[in-house]
Design a protein around this motif. Structure first.
Motif, PDB file in Angstrom:
ATOM      1  N   GLY A 173     -79.046  54.461  57.573  1.00 32.72           N
ATOM      2  CA  GLY A 173     -80.488  54.470  58.079  1.00 32.72           C
ATOM      3  C   GLY A 173     -81.462  54.389  57.499  1.00 32.72           C
ATOM      4  O   GLY A 173     -82.806  54.544  57.879  1.00 32.72           O
ATOM      5  N   HIS A 174     -81.423  53.856  56.302  1.00 31.22           N
ATOM      6  CA  HIS A 174     -82.679  53.523  55.459  1.00 31.22           C
ATOM      7  C   HIS A 174     -83.107  51.960  55.674  1.00 31.22           C
ATOM      8  O   HIS A 174     -83.228  51.181  54.796  1.00 31.22           O
ATOM      9  CB  HIS A 174     -82.409  53.592  53.932  1.00 31.22           C
ATOM     10  N   HIS A 175     -83.257  51.745  57.003  1.00 33.83           N
ATOM     11  CA  HIS A 175     -83.693  50.367  57.143  1.00 33.83           C
ATOM     12  C   HIS A 175     -84.867  50.061  56.787  1.00 33.83           C
ATOM     13  O   HIS A 175     -85.039  48.763  56.033  1.00 33.83           O
ATOM     14  CB  HIS A 175     -83.847  50.367  58.869  1.00 33.83           C
ATOM     15  N   ASP A 176     -85.926  50.724  56.501  1.00 39.01           N
ATOM     16  CA  ASP A 176     -87.082  50.245  55.968  1.00 39.01           C
ATOM     17  C   ASP A 176     -87.213  49.891  54.611  1.00 39.01           C
ATOM     18  O   ASP A 176     -87.589  48.748  53.849  1.00 39.01           O
ATOM     19  CB  ASP A 176     -88.565  51.446  55.975  1.00 39.01           C
ATOM     20  N   GLU A 177     -86.289  50.727  53.724  1.00 45.92           N
ATOM     21  CA  GLU A 177     -86.208  50.410  52.356  1.00 45.92           C
ATOM     22  C   GLU A 177     -85.350  48.972  52.409  1.00 45.92           C
ATOM     23  O   GLU A 177     -85.393  48.385  51.461  1.00 45.92           O
ATOM     24  CB  GLU A 177     -85.273  51.453  51.708  1.00 45.92           C
ATOM     25  N   ALA A 178     -84.263  48.848  53.072  1.00 40.05           N
ATOM     26  CA  ALA A 178     -83.569  47.655  53.150  1.00 40.05           C
ATOM     27  C   ALA A 178     -84.322  46.367  53.331  1.00 40.05           C
ATOM     28  O   ALA A 178     -84.291  45.320  52.491  1.00 40.05           O
ATOM     29  CB  ALA A 178     -82.387  47.658  54.313  1.00 40.05           C
ATOM     30  N   GLN A 179     -85.178  46.406  54.280  1.00 36.53           N
ATOM     31  CA  GLN A 179     -86.335  45.414  54.626  1.00 36.53           C
ATOM     32  C   GLN A 179     -87.313  45.130  53.361  1.00 36.53           C
ATOM     33  O   GLN A 179     -87.391  44.049  52.892  1.00 36.53           O
ATOM     34  CB  GLN A 179     -87.141  45.677  55.808  1.00 36.53           C
ATOM     35  N   LYS A 180     -87.691  46.083  52.797  1.00 34.59           N
ATOM     36  CA  LYS A 180     -88.611  45.840  51.458  1.00 34.59           C
ATOM     37  C   LYS A 180     -87.866  45.303  50.342  1.00 34.59           C
ATOM     38  O   LYS A 180     -88.313  44.231  49.599  1.00 34.59           O
ATOM     39  CB  LYS A 180     -88.998  47.181  51.002  1.00 34.59           C
ATOM     40  N   ARG A 181     -86.519  45.543  50.231  1.00 35.00           N
ATOM     41  CA  ARG A 181     -85.587  44.669  49.133  1.00 35.00           C
ATOM     42  C   ARG A 181     -85.403  43.523  49.681  1.00 35.00           C
ATOM     43  O   ARG A 181     -85.414  42.494  48.846  1.00 35.00           O
ATOM     44  CB  ARG A 181     -84.469  45.575  49.030  1.00 35.00           C
ATOM     45  N   ARG A 182     -85.005  43.113  50.859  1.00 33.27           N
ATOM     46  CA  ARG A 182     -84.824  41.755  51.219  1.00 33.27           C
ATOM     47  C   ARG A 182     -85.978  40.931  51.043  1.00 33.27           C
ATOM     48  O   ARG A 182     -85.929  39.856  50.614  1.00 33.27           O
ATOM     49  CB  ARG A 182     -84.486  41.962  53.073  1.00 33.27           C
ATOM     50  N   TRP A 183     -87.174  41.435  51.432  1.00 33.91           N
ATOM     51  CA  TRP A 183     -88.370  40.515  51.357  1.00 33.91           C
ATOM     52  C   TRP A 183     -88.827  40.495  49.650  1.00 33.91           C
ATOM     53  O   TRP A 183     -88.837  39.300  49.222  1.00 33.91           O
ATOM     54  CB  TRP A 183     -89.622  40.985  51.775  1.00 33.91           C
ATOM     55  N   ALA A 184     -88.542  41.666  48.986  1.00 35.28           N
ATOM     56  CA  ALA A 184     -88.862  41.467  47.335  1.00 35.28           C
ATOM     57  C   ALA A 184     -87.736  40.523  47.001  1.00 35.28           C
ATOM     58  O   ALA A 184     -88.210  39.542  46.049  1.00 35.28           O
ATOM     59  CB  ALA A 184     -88.784  42.815  46.817  1.00 35.28           C
ATOM     60  N   ASP A 185     -86.564  40.518  47.046  1.00 34.43           N
ATOM     61  CA  ASP A 185     -85.581  39.436  46.652  1.00 34.43           C
ATOM     62  C   ASP A 185     -86.004  37.998  47.029  1.00 34.43           C
ATOM     63  O   ASP A 185     -85.699  37.064  46.264  1.00 34.43           O
ATOM     64  CB  ASP A 185     -84.008  39.813  47.398  1.00 34.43           C
ATOM     65  N   PHE A 186     -86.289  37.729  48.493  1.00 36.70           N
ATOM     66  CA  PHE A 186     -86.781  36.550  48.789  1.00 36.70           C
ATOM     67  C   PHE A 186     -87.902  36.175  48.137  1.00 36.70           C
ATOM     68  O   PHE A 186     -87.771  34.910  47.552  1.00 36.70           O
ATOM     69  CB  PHE A 186     -87.059  36.503  50.205  1.00 36.70           C
ATOM     70  N   GLU A 187     -89.014  36.868  47.772  1.00 36.65           N
ATOM     71  CA  GLU A 187     -89.897  36.477  46.998  1.00 36.65           C
ATOM     72  C   GLU A 187     -89.491  35.947  45.638  1.00 36.65           C
ATOM     73  O   GLU A 187     -90.144  35.140  45.127  1.00 36.65           O
ATOM     74  CB  GLU A 187     -91.189  37.304  46.817  1.00 36.65           C
TER      75      GLU A 187
ATOM     76  N   LEU B 190     -86.267  33.000  46.917  1.00 38.61           N
ATOM     77  CA  LEU B 190     -86.372  32.094  47.937  1.00 38.61           C
ATOM     78  C   LEU B 190     -85.096  31.903  48.728  1.00 38.61           C
ATOM     79  O   LEU B 190     -84.722  30.826  49.080  1.00 38.61           O
ATOM     80  CB  LEU B 190     -86.999  30.554  47.492  1.00 38.61           C
ATOM     81  N   SER B 191     -84.360  33.155  48.464  1.00 39.34           N
ATOM     82  CA  SER B 191     -82.878  32.915  49.328  1.00 39.34           C
ATOM     83  C   SER B 191     -83.236  32.780  50.663  1.00 39.34           C
ATOM     84  O   SER B 191     -83.611  33.736  51.515  1.00 39.34           O
ATOM     85  CB  SER B 191     -82.042  34.181  48.871  1.00 39.34           C
ATOM     86  N   ILE B 192     -82.641  31.792  51.289  1.00 41.26           N
ATOM     87  CA  ILE B 192     -82.783  31.686  52.665  1.00 41.26           C
ATOM     88  C   ILE B 192     -81.870  32.700  53.484  1.00 41.26           C
ATOM     89  O   ILE B 192     -82.301  33.187  54.461  1.00 41.26           O
ATOM     90  CB  ILE B 192     -82.081  30.246  52.984  1.00 41.26           C
ATOM     91  N   ALA B 193     -80.503  33.243  52.720  1.00 42.94           N
ATOM     92  CA  ALA B 193     -79.936  34.162  53.498  1.00 42.94           C
ATOM     93  C   ALA B 193     -80.799  35.605  53.479  1.00 42.94           C
ATOM     94  O   ALA B 193     -80.726  36.211  54.691  1.00 42.94           O
ATOM     95  CB  ALA B 193     -78.650  34.483  52.748  1.00 42.94           C
TER      96      ALA B 193
ATOM     97  N   VAL C 146     -86.749  22.219  52.610  1.00 46.15           N
ATOM     98  CA  VAL C 146     -85.828  21.086  52.948  1.00 46.15           C
ATOM     99  C   VAL C 146     -84.623  21.757  53.820  1.00 46.15           C
ATOM    100  O   VAL C 146     -84.451  21.194  54.818  1.00 46.15           O
ATOM    101  CB  VAL C 146     -85.335  20.261  51.904  1.00 46.15           C
ATOM    102  N   SER C 147     -84.412  22.675  53.162  1.00 47.30           N
ATOM    103  CA  SER C 147     -83.156  23.246  54.023  1.00 47.30           C
ATOM    104  C   SER C 147     -83.565  24.216  55.214  1.00 47.30           C
ATOM    105  O   SER C 147     -82.848  24.461  56.064  1.00 47.30           O
ATOM    106  CB  SER C 147     -82.337  24.426  52.910  1.00 47.30           C
ATOM    107  N   TRP C 148     -84.833  24.788  55.181  1.00 47.72           N
ATOM    108  CA  TRP C 148     -85.097  25.638  56.082  1.00 47.72           C
ATOM    109  C   TRP C 148     -85.250  25.195  57.698  1.00 47.72           C
ATOM    110  O   TRP C 148     -84.341  25.727  58.523  1.00 47.72           O
ATOM    111  CB  TRP C 148     -86.509  26.396  55.795  1.00 47.72           C
ATOM    112  N   PRO C 149     -85.572  24.193  57.980  1.00 49.02           N
ATOM    113  CA  PRO C 149     -86.244  23.080  57.270  1.00 49.02           C
ATOM    114  C   PRO C 149     -87.826  23.153  57.712  1.00 49.02           C
ATOM    115  O   PRO C 149     -88.165  23.644  58.880  1.00 49.02           O
ATOM    116  CB  PRO C 149     -85.658  21.788  57.844  1.00 49.02           C
ATOM    117  N   ASP C 150     -88.648  22.632  56.784  1.00 49.04           N
ATOM    118  CA  ASP C 150     -90.221  22.421  56.883  1.00 49.04           C
ATOM    119  C   ASP C 150     -90.385  21.191  56.314  1.00 49.04           C
ATOM    120  O   ASP C 150     -90.864  21.256  55.300  1.00 49.04           O
ATOM    121  CB  ASP C 150     -91.126  23.624  56.694  1.00 49.04           C
ATOM    122  N   LEU C 151     -90.164  20.070  56.908  1.00 50.93           N
ATOM    123  CA  LEU C 151     -90.107  18.839  56.418  1.00 50.93           C
ATOM    124  C   LEU C 151     -91.660  18.688  56.142  1.00 50.93           C
ATOM    125  O   LEU C 151     -92.030  17.767  54.969  1.00 50.93           O
ATOM    126  CB  LEU C 151     -89.625  17.637  57.074  1.00 50.93           C
ATOM    127  N   PRO C 152     -92.669  18.761  56.769  1.00 52.04           N
ATOM    128  CA  PRO C 152     -93.968  18.306  56.495  1.00 52.04           C
ATOM    129  C   PRO C 152     -94.541  18.997  55.297  1.00 52.04           C
ATOM    130  O   PRO C 152     -94.881  18.493  54.306  1.00 52.04           O
ATOM    131  CB  PRO C 152     -94.849  18.624  57.730  1.00 52.04           C
TER     132      PRO C 152
END
Length: 486
Positions: free
Chosen positions: A311-325, A328-331, A370-376
C-alpha cells in the motif's frame, strides 16, 4: 526396390534432393538393403561404426541386450583414469553421446533400466572431466544433455523415491564441476514429497557434518548442497526453508534479500518481504561498478513490487521517478506513467523528455529518445551536442542513424560521420567494412540535406578524411569492393 516397398506399405518415398550422387537418405535407400549391409560391414573395421552397428542390432532385437551392452561400455569408461588427449576428445564425446542417445531410445521400452543407466552415465561426469585439461567442450556437453534428459526418463520409470534420492545425493556429493544443480529440479516430480523430504534431510546431514571453515574460504561442496536445498525449497514452496540456507550476513545483502523477498511476495507475505528488503538495502558506498549497479537494480525491482503490495504507492512512485532521472530507464518510466491518474501522464512524459535532453551522458539520452521514441527530439540532441557523439558505440549509432535518416538526414549523417572518424582515427580494422558502408550511406543522405549549417558538406568531409586517412589501405580496399573510390 525401396520405392516399391514404400508403395506397398502406404508410406511416401523420401523426397529426393539434388542429383542421384548426392548423399541423402533417399539416394542411399536406392542402393538396397543388401548393398548397404555389405558397405556397413566393410566399414565396421572402424571401432565407432562397429559400436553403432552393434547397438542398433541390439536395439532392434533385445532391450535387455542393449542395456547390457551400454552398461559394459560405461563400466569400461569408468575404469579408465588416463588423460584424454585433445586430439581424441571429439571421438570420445561422439562415443559417449552415442550411448546417451541409445539410453534415451531404451527408455521407450525399459524406462527403469534406462534410468539406472543414465544415472550411471552421470556418475562418470566428474572422473571423466578430471581427465581433461578443461571441463568445457563437447564431452562436458554430453553430461549436460544427460542431466537435462534424465527427468523425463524418471517420470516414466516411477522409481522408488528413497532410492532415487540416494542416487541424487551421491551425484551431488561428487559434483566437483557444479553441473548437477538443475538435476534436482528435473527429478523433483519423480522424487515426490517423500523423496524430496528424504533428500533434504540427507543434504542437511551432509552439510552439518562438514568441518567448519574460515569465513574467508569458499566452501564449494557446501555451496552445492545449499543450492540443492534451495531448489527443493522452491519445489515445495517453502520460503522459510529457502531463507534458512543463507547466513544472516548474506540475508542482509541486496541480491539475497531480493531473492528471498520475491518468494515472500509470491507467498502473499508482503510485509515480511518489505522488512527483508529494508534489511538488505544497498549501501550508498557500493560505488558505480557494474556489478553494484546490477545488484541495486535487481533489489529495486523487488522493492517497488513490495511497496505496491503493502500500500505504499506514493513512495513507490517517487522511487520510480528518481530511478528514471538517474538512469533514463524506459521500464521505470513506463511503470511510473502507468501509476499516474488519467491525463497526468502526458505532462509527466514531457518532463521525462526534458530530463533526457539535459542528461549528462549523451549516449544514454540518445538511446532513450530513439527508443521511446521521440525522433525530432533525438535529432535536436544530435545537432546540439554533436561533439559528444561516441563513435565507438557502433550498435547505438547504427540503430539511431537508421531511425533518423528518413526525417532527419543531417542528424543521421553526423552519427555516421562520428562512427567513420572513430574507426579511421583509431585504426579499428575490424570495422573498416562497416565504415565504408556508412560513408556510402552518408553520401546518399547528402542529397536530402538542404542546409548543412555549421557542418561541412559531404564533399568537404570526404576531402578531410582523404587528407588524414588516405593511406589506410584496408579501408580503401573495402570502399573499392563496394564499387567506390576514395
Amino acid at each position: 526396390m525401396a520405392r516399391k516397398a514404400a508403395a506397398t506399405t502406404g508410406e511416401k518415398p523420401k523426397a529426393r534432393k539434388g542429383s542421384k550422387t548426392t548423399l541423402s537418405e533417399a539416394n542411399l535407400a536406392d542402393l538396397g538393403p543388401e548393398r548397404l549391409a555389405a558397405i556397413l560391414l566393410d566399414l565396421s573395421s572402424d571401432s565407432h561404426v562397429k559400436r553403432v552397428l552393434r547397438l542398433e542390432l541390439f536395439a532392434e532385437s533385445s532391450a535387455e541386450g542393449l542395456a547390457l551392452e551400454i552398461s559394459k561400455r560405461l563400466a569400461t569408461i569408468g575404469k579408465s583414469s588416463s588423460r584424454i588427449h585433445w586430439r581424441k576428445r571429439a571421438a570420445f564425446a561422439k562415443d559417449l553421446d552415442l550411448h546417451r542417445r541409445m539410453i534415451e531410445r531404451l527408455a521407450a521400452d525399459e524406462p527403469t533400466a534406462a534410468l539406472d543407466l543414465m544415472l550411471d552415465l552421470l556418475d562418470l561426469a566428474t572422473p571423466t572431466l578430471d581427465r581433461l585439461s578443461q571441463a568445457e567442450g563437447p564431452i562436458g556437453d554430453v553430461f549436460l544433455a544427460a542431466r537435462d534428459s534424465v527427468g523425463a526418463i524418471a517420470a516414466k520409470a516411477m522409481p522408488d523415491p528413497i532410492a532415487l534420492a540416494d542416487r541424487t545425493a551421491r551425484l551431488l556429493r561428487r559434483d566437483d564441476y557444479a553441473q548437477f544443480g538443475p538435476l534436482v529440479n528435473a527429478l523433483t516430480p519423480a522424487l515426490g514429497a517423500r523423496g524430496q523430504a528424504y533428500l533434504r534431510e540427507t543434504l542437511e546431514k551432509l552439510l552439518a557434518a562438514r568441518s567448519p571453515r574460515s569465513t574467508h574460504l569458499f566452501d564449494a561442496q557446501g555451496a552445492i548442497f545449499k543450492d540443492a536445498l534451495r531448489r527443493l525449497a522452491d519445489a515445495s514452496g517453502d520460503v522459510d526453508a529457502f531463507e534458512a540456507t543463507f547466513s544472516p550476513e548474506l540475508r542482509r545483502t541486496p541480491l539475497v534479500s531480493a531473492e528471498i523477498a520475491r518468494r515472500l511476495l509470491a507467498a502473499g507475505r508482503a510485509e515480511d518481504a518489505l522488512a527483508t528488503l529494508q534489511a538488505g538495502a544497498p549501501s550508498a558506498q557500493r560505488g558505480r561498478h557494474q556489478s553494484a549497479v546490477e545488484e541495486r537494480a535487481a533489489w529495486e525491482d523487488v522493492m517497488l513490487e513490495a511497496l505496491d503490495a503493502t500500500g505504499h504507492h506514493d513512495e513507490a512512485q517517487k522511487r520510480r521517478w528518481a530511478d528514471f532521472e538517474a538512469t533514463l530507464s524506459i521500464a521505470r518510466l513506463r511503470a511510473y506513467l502507468k501509476g499516474l491518474p488519467d491525463f497526468d501522464d502526458v505532462e509527466a512524459e514531457d518532463q521525462a523528455k526534458a530530463v533526457a535532453k539535459r542528461f549528462p551522458r549523451f549516449d544514454a539520452a540518445l538511446a532513450f529518445l530513439v527508443s521511446w521514441p521521440d525522433l525530432p527530439a533525438a535529432a535536436r540532441l544530435v545537432l546540439s551536442r554533436s561533439g559528444e557523439i561516441n563513435g565507438s558505440d557502433d550498435t547505438l549509432i547504427a540503430e539511431a542513424a537508421r531511425r533518423l535518416e528518413g526525417g532527419h538526414p543531417l542528424a543521421a549523417t553526423l552519427l555516421l560521420r562520428a562512427s567513420i572518424q572513430y574507426v579511421l582515427t583509431y585504426g579499428v580494422a575490424t570495422r573498416y567494412a562497416e565504415a565504408a558502408r556508412q560513408l556510402l550511406e552518408a553520401e546518399s543522405l547528402a542529397a536530402m540535406i538542404g542546409d548543412h549549417g555549421e557542418y561541412p558538406d559531404h564533399a568537404a568531409f570526404v576531402a578531410d578524411l582523404r587528407a588524414l586517412h588516405g593511406r589506410k589501405r584496408g579501408f580503401v580496399a573495402e570502399l573499392e569492393a563496394l564499387g567506390a573510390t576514395f
